[in-house]
Write an enzyme that holds these catalytic residues in place. Structure first.
Site, mmCIF file in Angstrom:
data_model
loop_
_atom_site.group_PDB
_atom_site.id
_atom_site.type_symbol
_atom_site.label_atom_id
_atom_site.label_comp_id
_atom_site.label_asym_id
_atom_site.label_seq_id
_atom_site.Cartn_x
_atom_site.Cartn_y
_atom_site.Cartn_z
ATOM 1 N N HIS A 6 32.840 -27.706 19.262
ATOM 2 C CA HIS A 6 34.005 -26.829 19.340
ATOM 3 C C HIS A 6 35.229 -27.551 18.792
ATOM 4 O O HIS A 6 35.649 -28.571 19.341
ATOM 5 C CB HIS A 6 34.267 -26.399 20.781
ATOM 6 C CG HIS A 6 33.113 -25.668 21.399
ATOM 7 N ND1 HIS A 6 32.912 -25.622 22.766
ATOM 8 C CD2 HIS A 6 32.107 -24.949 20.849
ATOM 9 C CE1 HIS A 6 31.828 -24.910 23.021
ATOM 10 N NE2 HIS A 6 31.321 -24.500 21.871
ATOM 11 N N SER A 12 31.670 -30.202 23.199
ATOM 12 C CA SER A 12 33.030 -29.671 23.153
ATOM 13 C C SER A 12 34.018 -30.803 23.468
ATOM 14 O O SER A 12 34.025 -31.811 22.763
ATOM 15 C CB SER A 12 33.183 -28.495 24.130
ATOM 16 O OG SER A 12 34.432 -27.877 23.979
ATOM 17 N N ASP A 43 29.090 -23.060 27.651
ATOM 18 C CA ASP A 43 28.394 -22.758 26.408
ATOM 19 C C ASP A 43 27.188 -23.684 26.236
ATOM 20 O O ASP A 43 27.281 -24.881 26.480
ATOM 21 C CB ASP A 43 29.347 -22.919 25.219
ATOM 22 C CG ASP A 43 28.673 -22.613 23.890
ATOM 23 O OD1 ASP A 43 27.815 -21.702 23.860
ATOM 24 O OD2 ASP A 43 29.001 -23.273 22.884
#
Length: 335
Positions: free
Chosen positions: A183, A157, A279
């Site tokens: 992401h 991310s 995540d």
């Protein structure tokens, strides 16, 4: 053309839905016919056994019947686009790798119809592209469900784009198949993949449902779609779909990691890189428990030590490494 003989069957009663689907099919030379039916028995009788069939199935009117679907798939080439107001009606349908979910708008206005038509057209194009027979070079590189080939799954991310580039530029040409969840805002994953593909020697692309896993290929999950591994006949491919956000994100690394754990187990190599939040932590636990090698980026080299920290706290990280050592570790554990 390769796609001559393609028949589209719309199994629905809602006039606005049927009209929206037909709008997306106007003037297409790769479609032989478009038929509308109101039930499964009628759909079965309309299947083209010598060509490709694409079935739009309105789950709000006609409940899923996996046994019937399997029977139809045994008899002919069938791709299914399940349509509903709620993804929950699709969530429990066993995936064949030849199906996908498409959200139906609650009300068909000019704007929602355009969005729905655009999405259905993109899905249709992806399905028809699968009919292009792979060349010999591609077939050799494809990974079978039962092959010994390792698969690398990466989640990242904040700070991940630079970290991924640092890893990819150090990898040799003949890399194991790599699947990535990064992401990013909608639209940016395609640009990111195209940029990397222009800079490095690998086949790097934004993933689409039906893309096969191959040596030398890197697939990046599209923004606003989850990505998971699926069986496509006897090969490994990816499915990209719109679903509920996990930890507030889509795509989610947890979805990808859990699919790797469930489908190939100890043949996986899981990597979690810099990023905010948690995540990927639970998914990496699944991979480790299934026998996969798991790698986490260390705190000193992370822009944000969030995702790797969460994974480490759950005991999911077997090897914690600085960023500059991760490319070598991927190749070492992919032999």
């Amino acid at each position: 053309m390769l796609n001559n003989g393609t028949r589209v069957i719309i199994m629905a009663n809602q006039k606005d839905l049927v009209a929206a689907i037909k709008t997306g099919l106007e003037n297409r030379k790769d479609i032989e016919s478009v038929l509308t039916v109101t039930g499964l028995s009628s759909a079965e009788t309309k299947l083209n056994r010598n060509g490709v069939n694409i079935l739009f199935w309105d789950l709000d009117e006609i409940p899923a019947d996996h046994n019937v679907t399997k029977s139809m798939q045994r008899r002919c080439t069938l791709y299914t686009i399940y349509v509903s107001l709620s993804r929950g009606k699709y969530a429990h349908i066993p995936s064949s790798g030849n199906d996908i979910f498409l959200q139906k708008p609650a009300v068909f206005t000019s704007v929602t119809t355009w969005r729905f038509t655009t999405s259905s057209t993109e899905i249709l194009d992806t399905m028809l592209k699968r009919q292009r027979p792979p060349n010999m070079r591609e077939m050799v590189k494809m990974v079978g469900v039962n092959d010994r080939q390792k698969i690398v799954a990466i989640g990242s991310s904040t700070g991940g784009t630079n970290a991924l580039e640092d890893i990819i530029k150090k990898l040799p040409a003949d890399i194991p198949p790599i699947v990535i969840v990064q992401h990013m805002p909608s639209g940016f994953t395609k640009l990111f993949a195209e940029r990397l593909n222009s800079l490095y020697i690998h086949d790097i692309r934004e993933a689409h449902s039906g893309d096969f896993l191959m040596r030398g290929r890197i697939l990046i999950a599209p923004a606003d779609r989850h990505m998971r591994l699926v069986r496509q006949q006897d090969k490994l491919a990816v499915e990209c779909y719109v679903g509920q956000r996990i930890h507030g994100v889509m795509p989610a690394a947890d979805i990808l990691f859990e699919s790797v754990a469930g489908l190939i187990g100890a043949r996986g190599v899981g990597v979690i890189l810099t990023g905010m939040g948690n995540d990927g932590a639970k998914g990496l636990v699944h991979m480790k428990n299934a026998g996969s090698v798991t790698i986490g980026q260390d705190e000193a080299s992370c822009v944000v030590y969030g995702m790797p920290k969460a994974a480490k706290a759950l005991g999911a990280v077997a090897h914690e490494l600085p960023l500059d050592q991760i490319a070598d570790a991927i190749m070492l554990h992919s032999r």
